[in-house]
Design an enzyme around this catalytic site. Structure first.
Site, PDB file in Angstrom:
ATOM      1  CG  HIS A  95      24.180 -16.129  -4.234  1.00  0.00           C
ATOM      2  ND1 HIS A  95      24.257 -15.700  -5.552  1.00  0.00           N
ATOM      3  CD2 HIS A  95      24.612 -15.076  -3.497  1.00  0.00           C
ATOM      4  CE1 HIS A  95      24.706 -14.469  -5.607  1.00  0.00           C
ATOM      5  NE2 HIS A  95      24.929 -14.052  -4.375  1.00  0.00           N
ATOM      6  CE  LYS A 132      30.411  -6.588  12.378  1.00  0.00           C
ATOM      7  NZ  LYS A 132      31.635  -6.548  13.200  1.00  0.00           N
ATOM      8  CD  GLU A 160      26.226 -10.822  -5.294  1.00  0.00           C
ATOM      9  OE1 GLU A 160      25.377 -11.407  -6.012  1.00  0.00           O
ATOM     10  OE2 GLU A 160      26.233 -10.913  -4.059  1.00  0.00           O
ATOM     11  CG  HIS A 171       6.044  -9.266   5.846  1.00  0.00           C
ATOM     12  ND1 HIS A 171       6.095  -8.894   7.172  1.00  0.00           N
ATOM     13  CD2 HIS A 171       6.564  -8.213   5.145  1.00  0.00           C
ATOM     14  CE1 HIS A 171       6.598  -7.677   7.280  1.00  0.00           C
ATOM     15  NE2 HIS A 171       6.901  -7.241   6.061  1.00  0.00           N
ATOM     16  CG  ASP A 200      -1.985  -1.072   1.152  1.00  0.00           C
ATOM     17  OD1 ASP A 200      -2.337  -1.476   0.026  1.00  0.00           O
ATOM     18  OD2 ASP A 200      -2.456  -1.525   2.210  1.00  0.00           O
ATOM     19  CG  HIS A 243      23.972 -12.484   0.115  1.00  0.00           C
ATOM     20  ND1 HIS A 243      25.309 -12.790   0.242  1.00  0.00           N
ATOM     21  CD2 HIS A 243      23.787 -12.178  -1.192  1.00  0.00           C
ATOM     22  CE1 HIS A 243      25.906 -12.682  -0.933  1.00  0.00           C
ATOM     23  NE2 HIS A 243      25.000 -12.313  -1.826  1.00  0.00           N
ATOM     24  CG  PHE A 263      38.675   0.816  11.816  1.00  0.00           C
ATOM     25  CD1 PHE A 263      39.709   1.650  11.413  1.00  0.00           C
ATOM     26  CD2 PHE A 263      38.621  -0.462  11.276  1.00  0.00           C
ATOM     27  CE1 PHE A 263      40.657   1.216  10.493  1.00  0.00           C
ATOM     28  CE2 PHE A 263      39.558  -0.912  10.362  1.00  0.00           C
ATOM     29  CZ  PHE A 263      40.592  -0.064   9.976  1.00  0.00           C
TER      30      PHE A 263
END
Length: 303
Positions: free
Chosen positions: A251, A266, A112, A96, A5, A253, A271
């Site tokens: 593939h 994390k 990629e 979902h 929506d 991820h 840095f």
């Protein structure tokens, strides 16, 4: 599935792009559509709590959306993904995923695809004894070669978490997130979801179930992650003909933020934002931790 929506992408014709005020400041319009994929009518059933048969239905819906949206006029890319958990920005708790269809190929998958293409060309003439699957034209597939190498390492020393007849889930050598996973077919080069055989969908659902159960069991919580499917940008118009986009290897991820507990995550800051990402644990350590998790969901184990 239904159309969002509040889509991030509008169908054509979209608003005009304002003119650039400097040659460094360039913009181009992107149109498309946004679909929402509901995994199950029940609000409390995420992937690890669904049966493999129910996950098969989700996969077949991914195939349908990829095929339908990828066949629409002007669409050049279909991105299927899931954000699980408020920690990863999921605004609706009902399990979902989403599918965005775009008139351009986004930056990450474009990079990629370019790397896959370059590898296949740079190593096309190499005399290799590798038995890894090849592209339809006989050139090497970078992800097939990498997966073949990972499977050659002894389980105790390697990064493989799960494997079945068609699929492997592993912590990639270059992983950034603590328990990052790449999930892909290892037995043949498969470009996209629409090229999966029925038996490959069955084993795909099985390993998705096993992996997400292990994720939840790691810290006895509904494990947050962002998952995305990378594949051929859109279905082939003529599967019998080899095309440039056929260097793509299907593939998934999985990028999860949790690192030490159900509440400690994390952060890519300091840095890691300004220099380069740092590992909180090695890929091998992460793989061991996940392999050691039970195949039975923690919520179903009696105290």
């Amino acid at each position: 599935s239904f159309e969002n929506d509040f889509p991030a992408l509008l169908s054509s014709p979209g608003p005009a792009t304002p003119p650039g005020t400097h040659l460094l400041l360039q913009a181009s319009p992107v149109q498309g559509g946004c679909d929402v994929v509901i995994f199950n009518p029940r609000h409390d059933l995420s992937l690890p709590l669904l049966s493999p048969q129910d996950i098969q239905a989700v996969i077949r819906e991914w195939v349908r959306i990829y095929t339908k949206r990828g066949s629409e006029q002007g669409i050049k890319y279909v991105q299927i993904f899931e954000n699980k958990g408020a920690m990863m920005g999921c605004s609706n708790p009902h399990p979902h995923g989403q599918a965005w269809s775009l008139t351009e190929v986004p930056s990450f998958p474009a990079k990629e695809l370019e790397n896959l293409r370059r590898y296949s060309l740079d190593h096309a003439s190499n005399e290799s004894v590798s038995t890894a699957p090849k592209l339809p034209d006989g050139r090497p597939c970078m992800l097939c070669e990498y997966t073949h190498h990972e499977l050659s390492i002894t389980p105790e020393e390697g990064r493989v978490v799960l494997r079945n007849d068609h699929w492997v889930a592993l912590v990639p050598y270059w992983a950034v997130w603590p328990f990052e996973i790449m999930l892909l077919p290892h037995h043949r080069h498969i470009t996209s979801l629409d090229r999966l055989a029925d038996e490959e969908i069955v084993t795909f659902a099985a390993i998705l179930s096993q992996l997400t159960i292990r994720y939840d069991n790691l810290f006895s919580t509904s494990f947050a992650y962002s998952m995305g499917i990378h594949q051929r940008p859109i279905p082939s118009r003529d599967p019998s003909t080899f095309e440039a986009e056929d260097v793509a290897h299907l593939h998934l991820h999985f990028n999860p933020p949790l690192v030490r507990s159900a509440t400690i995550r994390k952060f890519l800051v300091g840095f890691e934002m300004m220099g380069e990402p740092q590992r909180d644990l090695t890929p091998e350590q992460a793989a061991v931790r996940l392999r050691e998790c039970s195949e039975i969901h923690y919520s179903k184990i009696e105290a």
